[in-house]
Design an enzyme around this catalytic site. Structure first.
Site, mmCIF file in Angstrom:
data_model
loop_
_atom_site.group_PDB
_atom_site.id
_atom_site.type_symbol
_atom_site.label_atom_id
_atom_site.label_comp_id
_atom_site.label_asym_id
_atom_site.label_seq_id
_atom_site.Cartn_x
_atom_site.Cartn_y
_atom_site.Cartn_z
ATOM 1 N N GLY A 60 0.840 -1.236 0.027
ATOM 2 C CA GLY A 60 -0.063 -0.144 0.011
ATOM 3 C C GLY A 60 0.787 1.016 -0.052
ATOM 4 C CE LYS A 113 -4.754 -1.762 6.693
ATOM 5 N NZ LYS A 113 -6.296 -1.725 6.231
ATOM 6 C CG ASP A 133 -14.602 -3.548 14.579
ATOM 7 O OD1 ASP A 133 -14.181 -2.417 14.457
ATOM 8 O OD2 ASP A 133 -15.114 -4.186 15.550
#
Length: 615
Positions: free
Chosen positions: A330, A346, A381
């Site tokens: 990303g 992340k 979530d």
């Protein structure tokens, strides 16, 4: 040295103040959850959405209040560790006969870790492990409000008992035809039971609290016969005439897992003893971790606590290394995982190459938006943690190099606790369920010949079905996000994942916007041949302008993918589709969303949803 005597009255006063803080928190949490019943009865859908957002903020507000009280009244941050050891022991004493001890322990940790240095985050001072059992607390609950109720029908009285079971919830609005709905439920239950003899213990059990979410409420329980248990849920919705209907009967663990999915908004349930609800639900869904059940009930901090304990346990009993997560890297997030653990980690990068134009604060705001929003089964979530320590020996060197290059401000490598163990400390991290990225899911099918019309081998036919299923689900996910007033921003396949139930879920939130904040436009007609042949955009584009017809070149390069997409979801390339839903949402409309297949519904005629499948 662990104290042999509790001789500090100050320690008791601090413990009592923290217990008062927790009791205030849970009282407010439970009151807001109980009000969901009235909002459902009055069809106050916007109020339900506001309450959902507000309730998420309750916990941090109460922790901050308690922390400030301890600092103001007791100078808590100046007290010696001998006092703090006694504080925990006094607190344990206050948990005797408490109905939410596990939540109270977590609240204690949340407050105490704001005061003590990290080196004291050990079981002498905080609840690294639980101290009070949650088993059989419900044996002391009031007979008038048990955790669950039991009914004992015969074969002939099952429908009649079902009617009484529903009426016992005392919903203050009439059913359109409860007898007919009960007959449908009875028929479904008889089919589940099969041709078997009803045993002496034949019974219906239902949790006493209704489960409210979106525009529906759910009755959750079990059908028990002999050694067999059949988990079930009954969705209750409003029909066309403003009267209630039972819309379906959901059976078995898979249906319940969809209902309690991590990609859905939290339920509102009035619970005196939440651990009893979790234990009951876990018996219905043994594959679902307890932390995810607490999350589904709106007790997210307890979910985080249990997740972290599970994570530490897994680390202790595994030897594989953390690595850079597979897939396309990303531009905003650095993603890593532990192959043996079904989650990804992340970290927000320190800088973002063009065309990304964002900040760390803006990205955090997007993730908070998703946390507070109705996720309609299409947005994963996230668990958010700060200052998380990992064993350095478990980190792949390539991953360390990646963190040092792209997120140095978020990385510390040190012996933080002075115990001789070197840790990788991540300042801020999001944790999500691992899914198969949709681009990888499709590529695997391409590699197996799924997009080659000349390949008729069994493997290619299965791959073709995989492509079709993935593309259809992708379009359904986009339409469901529209119903939730969410525009994904970056719609590339790599930003979506496939769950174990085959559902497509969105998980890259840095570019999301509300549909109502976007301006959906058609690409203007070219003024001349030069405009038409230009590689540059020749027309004016505002910051929130979206041109749906331009999605196709990025998504539909493969002919078979294009064929499937255009067959099922061509309207997603039409600005009028997006604009019409934007206008309905702006007018106050709240879409129906269903966490079960349309084929299970008793009353499909009441739906205004634009999606012909479950979400």
């Amino acid at each position: 040295m662990f104290p042999t005597r509790l001789d500090s009255s100050l320690a008791y006063d601090i413990a009592k103040a923290m217990m008062d803080g927790f009791n205030r928190h849970y009282r407010l949490f439970r009151t807001e959850s109980a009000r969901a019943k009235h909002r459902f009865e009055t069809a106050d859908w916007h109020g339900q959405q506001r309450a959902q957002r507000d309730r998420i903020e309750f916990y941090d507000l109460r922790v901050r209040e308690c922390f400030m009280r301890l600092a103001r009244e007791f100078k808590a941050d100046e007290q010696p560790m001998e006092v703090w050891q006694q504080v925990k022991l006094h607190y344990i004493g206050l948990l005797v006969d408490h109905h939410q001890p596990e939540l109270a322990e977590t609240f204690f940790n949340s407050v105490t870790t704001k005061i003590l240095h990290h080196s004291y985050f050990q079981n002498d001072f905080i609840f690294v492990r639980p101290a009070v059992s949650t088993e059989y607390i419900e044996n002391d609950e009031s007979e008038t409000s048990p955790t669950y109720r039991s009914y004992y029908p015969t074969h002939d009285s099952l429908a009649e008992v079902l009617v009484q079971m529903v009426l016992d919830f005392d919903l203050r609005c009439p059913f359109a035809d409860l007898d007919s709905d009960a007959a449908r439920v009875q028929a479904a239950m008889v089919e589940q039971l099969g041709e078997v003899k009803l045993r002496a213990n034949f019974q219906l059990q239902v949790l006493s609290g209704l489960f409210f979410r979106n525009k529906g409420c759910y009755i959750v329980g079990k059908l028990i016969n002999g050694f067999n248990e059949f988990p079930f849920a009954l969705p209750v919705l409003y029909g066309r005439a403003g009267q209630l209907v039972i819309d379906a009967v959901l059976f078995g663990e898979d249906d319940l897992l969809m209902l309690f999915s991590f990609a859905r908004a939290y339920f509102m349930v009035d619970m005196e003893i939440p651990s009893a609800y979790v234990q009951y639900l876990r018996s219905m869904m043994p594959r679902k971790p307890r932390n995810e059940i607490y999350n589904a009930l709106g007790l997210a901090k307890q979910g985080k606590t249990l997740f972290y304990r599970d994570f530490l346990h897994h680390q202790r009993h595994s030897t594989d290394k953390f690595r850079i997560a597979p897939g396309i890297k990303g531009m905003v997030m650095l993603v890593f995982d532990l192959p043996s653990f079904p989650y990804v980690f992340k970290v927000i990068k320190d800088f973002y190459p063009p065309p990304k134009d964002t900040t760390r604060e803006q990205i955090k705001a997007k993730y908070l938006l998703v946390k507070q929003h109705d996720r309609v089964g299409r947005m994963a979530d996230t668990l958010e943690y700060s200052e998380v320590g990992f064993p350095r020996a478990r980190f792949d060197d390539e991953l360390i190099a990646e963190l040092e290059k792209f997120a140095p401000s978020q990385l510390e490598i040190s012996d933080r606790d002075g115990d001789g163990r070197i840790e990788v400390i991540i300042k801020h991290v999001y944790i999500e369920r691992r899914m198969i990225p949709l681009n990888i899911y499709l590529q695997e099918a391409f590699d197996a010949g799924g997009a080659n019309p000349d390949d008729t081998s069994p493997a290619a036919l299965r791959a073709r079905e995989q492509i079709e299923r993935g593309v259809i689900e992708y379009g359904n996910a986009l339409k469901d996000l529209v119903a939730a007033n969410i525009f994904p921003g970056d719609m590339l396949w790599k930003n979506f994942g496939i769950t174990r139930h085959g559902k497509v879920v969105f998980y890259d939130y840095d570019e999301i916007e509300y549909i109502t904040d976007c301006n959906f436009r058609k690409v203007p007609q070219a003024r001349n041949e030069e405009d038409e042949m230009s590689g540059e955009v020749w027309y004016r584009v505002g910051p929130k302008d979206v041109f749906p017809e331009t999605f196709a070149p990025f998504l539909l390069g493969n002919p078979f993918v294009r064929e499937v997409f255009m067959k099922h979801h061509a309207e997603l390339l039409d600005a009028a589709f997006w604009q019409s839903h934007k206008e309905r949402i702006q007018a106050g409309h709240v879409y129906d969303v269903f966490p079960y297949d349309q084929g299970k519904r008793f009353h499909p005629e009441i739906s205004d949803a634009q999606v012909p499948s479950s979400i």
